[in-house]
Design a protein around this motif. Structure first.
Motif, PDB file in Angstrom:
ATOM      1  N   CYS A 194      -0.409  -3.661  -5.001  1.00 16.81           N
ATOM      2  CA  CYS A 194      -1.273  -2.819  -4.058  1.00 16.81           C
ATOM      3  C   CYS A 194      -2.538  -3.099  -3.544  1.00 16.81           C
ATOM      4  CB  CYS A 194      -1.076  -1.299  -4.859  1.00 16.81           C
ATOM      5  SG  CYS A 194      -1.285  -0.238  -4.032  1.00 16.81           S
ATOM      6  N   THR A 195      -2.372  -2.871  -2.307  1.00 14.67           N
ATOM      7  CA  THR A 195      -3.611  -2.294  -1.543  1.00 14.67           C
ATOM      8  C   THR A 195      -4.667  -1.179  -1.450  1.00 14.67           C
ATOM      9  OG1 THR A 195      -2.251  -3.045   0.349  1.00 14.67           O
ATOM     10  CG2 THR A 195      -3.252  -4.776  -0.716  1.00 14.67           C
ATOM     11  N   GLY A 196      -4.163  -0.696  -2.451  1.00 10.08           N
ATOM     12  CA  GLY A 196      -4.350   1.170  -2.243  1.00 10.08           C
ATOM     13  C   GLY A 196      -3.866   1.788  -1.113  1.00 10.08           C
ATOM     14  N   ASP A 233      -1.815   3.266   1.534  1.00 12.07           N
ATOM     15  CA  ASP A 233      -1.278   2.696   3.390  1.00 12.07           C
ATOM     16  C   ASP A 233      -1.845   3.553   4.322  1.00 12.07           C
ATOM     17  OD1 ASP A 233       1.860   2.389   4.907  1.00 12.07           O
ATOM     18  OD2 ASP A 233      -0.525   2.955   5.699  1.00 12.07           O
ATOM     19  N   SER A 240       0.727  -1.309  -0.253  1.00 11.54           N
ATOM     20  CA  SER A 240       0.139  -0.463   0.127  1.00 11.54           C
ATOM     21  C   SER A 240       1.231   1.101  -0.181  1.00 11.54           C
ATOM     22  CB  SER A 240      -0.544  -0.468   1.131  1.00 11.54           C
ATOM     23  OG  SER A 240       0.069  -0.307   2.393  1.00 11.54           O
TER      24      SER A 240
END
Ligand SMILES: CC[C@H](C(=O)O)C(=O)SCCNC(=O)CCNC(=O)[C@H](O)C(C)(C)COP(=O)(O)OP(=O)(O)OC[C@H]1O[C@@H](n2cnc3c(N)ncnc32)[C@H](O)[C@@H]1OP(=O)(O)O
Length: 325
Positions: A132-134, A136, A97
């Motif tokens: 990527c999870t967006g 952080d 992230s």
């Protein structure tokens, strides 16, 4: 609940209003014409924003602010032999992230790529098998006062990334969520691991899109599919993502090295010919597709996003530590 319903209504209405007018095909820009005439045969490209005299906002102050939000990095390797660069998101403890510092890193790497005249393609990926999870969420919680500025900075970086004279591919691996899914739309193509998931979960977080995906998805998939993906927050497995047209190729289930397989896919399909001509063709498409309404749509997306960022629903969902399984 009433509060959530009201704000989710706001998010749905915001996402719907972002449908751009039909994009007017712009005449071939000066840079592209020069490239055709051979004046720029070596480079074959003029910064797309110059083709349409788009003035970049002054991002220096925003850059300094974002750089203060530490954590992770974005790295770049440029291979002059095969002409393919690898842009790597590196924040493994937080599933890649993005922190503010990583946004600054990415902007700097895109600036390096704008000056790389030997290249013909770019693969964006994350370390440890996760794109990527967006945003952080540690950064997000500290930057709730800073939504529109962060969006303006990312819009500039991702529009420059999309406009590079390089065939760009996002390697969608692991959980690619929210801003991570948005990053993938800033590449020309998406190659997906057979075990990956991708979803635009912002609306569940009480948000519209922060990094330009509403504008890009509408152009990529059309109005109906853009609204469907953005308002449902559905998380797609590879078959569904391929069927929806969100991804272009799903890697084999048995694949020892997904980055190498993605590189081979690129070389086989899109980078088989002369580097300069490949750059010129990409530049011509950028010049033909990009028009002022692209920038105006991004401007509207940023302003509307700013109305959701730091709002009551986002704060409630951050406190709830939502997991998008
Ligand atoms: C600006 C863009 C926009 C915004 O941020 O406002 C968005 O991108 S909205 C979407 C933001 N992203 C999320 O909400 C993702 C939240 N994370 C999850 O849903 C899960 O972590 C999941 C499904 C990605 C993976 O679940 P799993 O059970 O497999 O693993 P863990 O949850 O234990 O995660 C491992 C480790 O990574 C940390 N992590 C994951 N995502 C983020 C993130 N976006 N920000 C910060 N940290 C993240 C997670 O906290 C775990 O670390 P730990 O120290 O063990 O808590």
């Amino acid at each position: 609940m009433a509060l959530m319903r009201k704000s989710n209504t706001l998010c749905s209405r915001v996402l719907k209003v972002l449908q751009p007018s039909s994009s007017v095909m712009s005449p071939c820009g000066a840079g592209a014409a020069q490239a055709l005439s051979g004046e720029q045969q070596t480079c074959g490209w003029a910064p797309a924003r110059k083709l349409h005299s788009f003035k970049r906002p002054n991002l220096h102050a925003i850059r300094n602010q974002l750089a203060r939000f530490e954590g992770g990095s974005v790295e770049l390797e440029m291979n002059n032999d095969n002409g393919i660069a690898i842009l790597t998101l590196n924040n493994p403890r937080r599933m890649n992230s993005m922190t503010g510092k990583m946004m600054v890193d990415m902007a700097d790497k895109v600036s390096e790529l704008e000056e790389w005249h030997e290249g013909k393609a770019l693969i964006m990926r994350g370390v440890d098998g996760n794109l990527c999870t967006g945003g952080d969420l540690t950064f997000v919680r500290k930057a709730l006062h800073y939504g529109e500025e962060m969006a303006a900075y990312q819009h500039d970086t991702l529009t420059r990334l999309l406009n590079l004279p390089l065939i760009s591919v996002a390697l969608v691996q692991g959980h690619t969520l929210g801003g991570g899914a948005e990053l993938s739309t800033a590449c020309d193509f998406r190659v997906m691991s057979s075990s990956a998931k991708i979803g635009f979960v912002q609306i569940k977080m009480g948000l519209s899109t922060a990094w330009g995906a509403a504008t890009r998805l509408t152009r990529l998939l059309g109005r109906r599919k853009a609204i469907d993906l953005l308002c449902s927050a559905k998380i797609l497995l590879p078959d569904a993502a391929l069927r929806e047209g969100l991804v272009d190729y799903v890697l084999p289930k048995i694949c020892d090295d997904e980055l190498a397989e993605t590189t081979n896919w690129l070389l086989r399909n899109l980078c088989a010919y002369d580097t300069n001509i490949t750059r010129v063709v990409k530049s011509l498409v950028v010049s033909a597709e990009l028009s002022m309404d692209h920038y105006q749509a991004l401007d509207a997306e940023r302003k509307l996003f700013g109305q959701t960022w730091g709002g009551p629903v986002q704060r409630k969902m951050l406190d709830a530590n939502v997991k998008h399984k």
